[in-house]
Design a protein around this motif. Structure first.
Motif, PDB file in Angstrom:
ATOM      1  N   THR A  60      10.217  -6.399  -8.933  1.00  0.00           N
ATOM      2  CA  THR A  60       9.164  -5.397  -9.112  1.00  0.00           C
ATOM      3  C   THR A  60       9.735  -3.988  -9.022  1.00  0.00           C
ATOM      4  N   THR A  67       4.755   2.772 -12.571  1.00  0.00           N
ATOM      5  CA  THR A  67       4.356   2.111 -11.334  1.00  0.00           C
ATOM      6  C   THR A  67       4.235   0.611 -11.561  1.00  0.00           C
ATOM      7  N   TYR A  68       4.788  -0.164 -10.623  1.00  0.00           N
ATOM      8  CA  TYR A  68       4.693  -1.624 -10.698  1.00  0.00           C
ATOM      9  C   TYR A  68       4.292  -2.180  -9.333  1.00  0.00           C
ATOM     10  N   SER A  69       3.561  -3.286  -9.366  1.00  0.00           N
ATOM     11  CA  SER A  69       3.088  -3.913  -8.129  1.00  0.00           C
ATOM     12  C   SER A  69       3.409  -5.397  -8.129  1.00  0.00           C
ATOM     13  N   SER A  73       1.768  -8.745  -5.995  1.00  0.00           N
ATOM     14  CA  SER A  73       0.741  -9.209  -5.059  1.00  0.00           C
ATOM     15  C   SER A  73       1.059 -10.621  -4.608  1.00  0.00           C
ATOM     16  N   THR A 105      -1.231  -0.114 -10.311  1.00  0.00           N
ATOM     17  CA  THR A 105      -1.759  -0.499  -9.004  1.00  0.00           C
ATOM     18  C   THR A 105      -2.716  -1.677  -9.194  1.00  0.00           C
ATOM     19  N   TYR A 117      -2.993  -1.534  -1.640  1.00  0.00           N
ATOM     20  CA  TYR A 117      -1.534  -1.665  -1.710  1.00  0.00           C
ATOM     21  C   TYR A 117      -0.836  -0.806  -0.649  1.00  0.00           C
ATOM     22  N   ASN A 118       0.277  -1.338  -0.157  1.00  0.00           N
ATOM     23  CA  ASN A 118       1.134  -0.654   0.839  1.00  0.00           C
ATOM     24  C   ASN A 118       0.361  -0.241   2.091  1.00  0.00           C
ATOM     25  N   THR A 176      -0.431  -6.549  -1.265  1.00  0.00           N
ATOM     26  CA  THR A 176       0.187  -5.986  -2.466  1.00  0.00           C
ATOM     27  C   THR A 176       1.180  -4.897  -2.072  1.00  0.00           C
ATOM     28  N   THR A 199       3.502  -1.911  -3.839  1.00  0.00           N
ATOM     29  CA  THR A 199       3.558  -1.120  -5.070  1.00  0.00           C
ATOM     30  C   THR A 199       4.692  -0.106  -5.008  1.00  0.00           C
ATOM     31  N   ASP A 235       6.429   3.255  -7.063  1.00  0.00           N
ATOM     32  CA  ASP A 235       6.073   4.281  -8.045  1.00  0.00           C
ATOM     33  C   ASP A 235       7.119   4.326  -9.157  1.00  0.00           C
TER      34      ASP A 235
END
Length: 230
Positions: A75, A85-87, A89, A105, A140-141, A162, A164, A166
């Protein structure tokens, strides 16, 4: 003379016949010998089985934990490579830990695209659970301080969460907009029993310790206390 020769020949043939019969009988095993051998095999199997199963369980946990590290790194790599941006989960579905990687997100709901963790292992339900100190799939985070005010991994039930990154490949500001100031942690473990969702004493955890997404791993008792500051 002829009669003596015939008698001697007959005696020799009889002796040879009995000798061959004895050899044929001696070539096999008696029922008692077979039962003794089976009993010894059963005893040795009973002694070896717990150690072998413990080894298998350790290898399974290691592979799933390595899978957590791998998908987080993947990721982060996608975020760096694409400058977006990548996430990733995580959740437990039907007793099996799963993950999904996607751009941006997290949406309100994620319905498809989930994959079981562990590249080289096929998990059955409740063999391995996933636990986190994160809040939910959509936040997230963000650390879960509601059910665990110590900010540690919640080990009483399977978790979700999740992470994430940037467009620079560093941890994005958490859902509330503030900087992520607490290490994010994901742990895998077998549940204590078939009816209890709490983690067993055998654990593997993955911890993101800094904003740049530095990863370290720990196991067993070391997963009990995660440092609550970067």
């Amino acid at each position: 003379m002829v009669t003596d020769y015939r008698v001697k020949s007959l005696i020799i043939k009889l002796l040879q016949h009995h000798r061959q019969r004895y050899i044929d009988l001696d070539a096999g095993f008696t029922v008692l010998e077979i039962m003794t051998a089976l009993l010894m095999i059963g005893i040795l199997s009973a002694i070896a089985a717990p150690g072998w199963m413990g080894f298998i369980n350790q290898q399974r946990l290691n592979q799933v934990s390595n899978g957590v590290v791998s998908v987080i790194q993947q990721t982060q790599s996608e975020a760096t490579k694409t400058k977006r941006t990548y996430s990733v989960s995580f959740r437990v579905n039907s007793g099996i830990p799963e993950y999904i990687i996607y751009q941006g997100t997290p949406p309100a709901t994620i319905t498809s695209g989930w994959t079981a963790l562990g590249d080289n292992v096929t998990l059955e339900s409740r063999q391995v659970f996933l636990y986190t100190n994160l809040t939910s799939l959509t936040a997230y985070n963000t650390i879960d301080t509601t059910s665990d005010t110590t900010k540690q991994i919640v080990q009483t039930g399977p978790g979700t969460g999740t992470i994430t990154f940037d467009n620079q490949g560093v941890l994005a500001s958490k859902s509330g907009g503030t900087v992520t100031d607490i290490p994010l942690a994901i742990m895998v473990s077998a549940p204590q029993s078939t009816t209890n969702n709490a983690a067993s004493s055998e654990k593997r955890c993955v911890i993101l310790q800094s904003l740049i997404g530095g990863i370290r791993t720990a196991k067993d008792a070391s997963c009990q206390t995660i440092p609550t500051s970067q």
